[in-house]
Write an enzyme that holds these catalytic residues in place. Structure first.
Site, mmCIF file in Angstrom:
data_model
loop_
_atom_site.group_PDB
_atom_site.id
_atom_site.type_symbol
_atom_site.label_atom_id
_atom_site.label_comp_id
_atom_site.label_asym_id
_atom_site.label_seq_id
_atom_site.Cartn_x
_atom_site.Cartn_y
_atom_site.Cartn_z
ATOM 1 N NE ARG A 12 35.632 41.144 39.243
ATOM 2 C CZ ARG A 12 36.130 41.149 38.000
ATOM 3 N NH1 ARG A 12 37.381 41.485 37.789
ATOM 4 N NH2 ARG A 12 35.376 40.817 36.974
ATOM 5 C CD GLN B 203 34.667 45.327 30.519
ATOM 6 O OE1 GLN B 203 33.733 45.821 29.882
ATOM 7 N NE2 GLN B 203 34.492 44.853 31.736
ATOM 8 C CG ASP C 203 34.121 36.099 34.696
ATOM 9 O OD1 ASP C 203 35.121 36.687 35.133
ATOM 10 O OD2 ASP C 203 33.534 36.450 33.657
ATOM 11 C CG ASN D 258 31.452 35.680 29.905
ATOM 12 O OD1 ASN D 258 32.571 35.698 30.415
ATOM 13 N ND2 ASN D 258 31.224 36.139 28.694
ATOM 14 C CE LYS D 259 32.465 41.938 32.084
ATOM 15 N NZ LYS D 259 32.671 42.536 33.420
#
Length: 281
Positions: A22, A127, A168, A178-179
């Protein structure tokens, strides 16, 4: 000694594979390095597996405490009856405690503030729909699941009071990865005069990355876009892109809530002032 060295070599290789899986998230390699450091410090004859498990559980306990501290600090930013928009999943399923952004909302709910959550579905892996909605329902927090594309209209109609998201990786200047879709929410929030806040532990602060331009953005399998959850929705062979994250510039962020305190602009100074003992900085 040779056997021990061989086990350490295998652990180092496994750690590298896990840490690079990741590339956008910085606290994954941070946690991996902590566990590997514990392995390297093992005394002769010490139970290596037990030592690694002990360190992993220590990280989990620290994360739980960090989540609780973030929730307490972040809930102070949530007004009575606030309608809070969020994205992705930032709850108990992805942390060691009550969550980051979702922990803030849950704490505000427990304080009786009468919050209501607008949870973006978070395409293409859903999600928000699969995880956040499930958690909020179990916690008894009032929520509505919305299409990602509905955020702009709901903001314009005055149905959003606050945007709270996770992170993140946070660059030294306050740029936030982030997402995917987070950047768009930040732009919309600025346009509509809505506060945009980030809740993330200090382990996501990466002082070695000066700005968001240096944050690697993971691209995932395009099949997640053309066949979400395995259901084909695009013509066979349709080309697709699937960036999993985006970067929100610091100037669009009103506050960054960590377990060590709430940072506000200018973030280069306020993030540097936070205590990051045990973090990635």
């Amino acid at each position: 000694l040779g056997a021990v060295a061989g086990r350490l070599d295998a652990l180092e290789a496994a750690g590298r594979a896990l840490a690079t899986a990741r590339p956008t998230a910085v606290n994954l390699p941070w946690a991996v390095e902590r566990v590997l450091a514990r392995a390297r410090s093992c005394a002769p004859g010490e139970d290596l597996a037990a030592a690694l498990l002990d360190e992993a559980r220590r990280i989990e306990r620290e994360d739980a405490l960090a989540c609780s501290a973030m929730a307490r600090l972040g809930a102070e930013l949530v007004g009575e009856g606030a309608r809070v928009l969020t994205i992705c999943n930032t709850g108990m399923l992805c942390t060691g405690g009550i969550g980051t952004a979702q922990g803030v909302v849950y704490r505000a709910h427990l304080e009786g503030k009468g919050v209501r959550v607008l949870a973006c579905e978070t395409r293409p892996v859903w999600q928000g729909a699969r995880l956040t909605a499930w958690e909020l329902d179990r916690l008894g927090v009032p929520f509505e699941l919305i299409p990602d594309g509905a955020a702009a209209s709901l903001m314009r109609s005055g149905e959003v009071d606050l945007v709270v998201v996770g992170a993140d990786r946070i660059a030294a200047n306050g740029d936030v990865a982030n997402k995917i879709g987070t950047y768009g929410l930040a732009v919309l929030a600025r346009h509509h005069g809505i506060p945009f806040c980030v809740a993330a532990p200090t382990s996501t602060i990466d002082r070695s990355t000066p700005s968001g331009e240096r944050i690697p953005v993971e691209e995932r399998d395009p099949a997640e876009v053309t066949s979400p959850l395995g259901l084909p929705v695009a013509p066979p062979g349709a080309p697709a892109r699937n960036p999993a994250f985006d970067v929100t510039p610091a100037e669009l962020v009103g506050a960054i809530v960590t377990e060590a305190g709430v940072a506000r602009p200018p973030f280069a100074a306020s993030l540097a002032a936070l205590s990051v003992e045990g973090g990635s900085a």
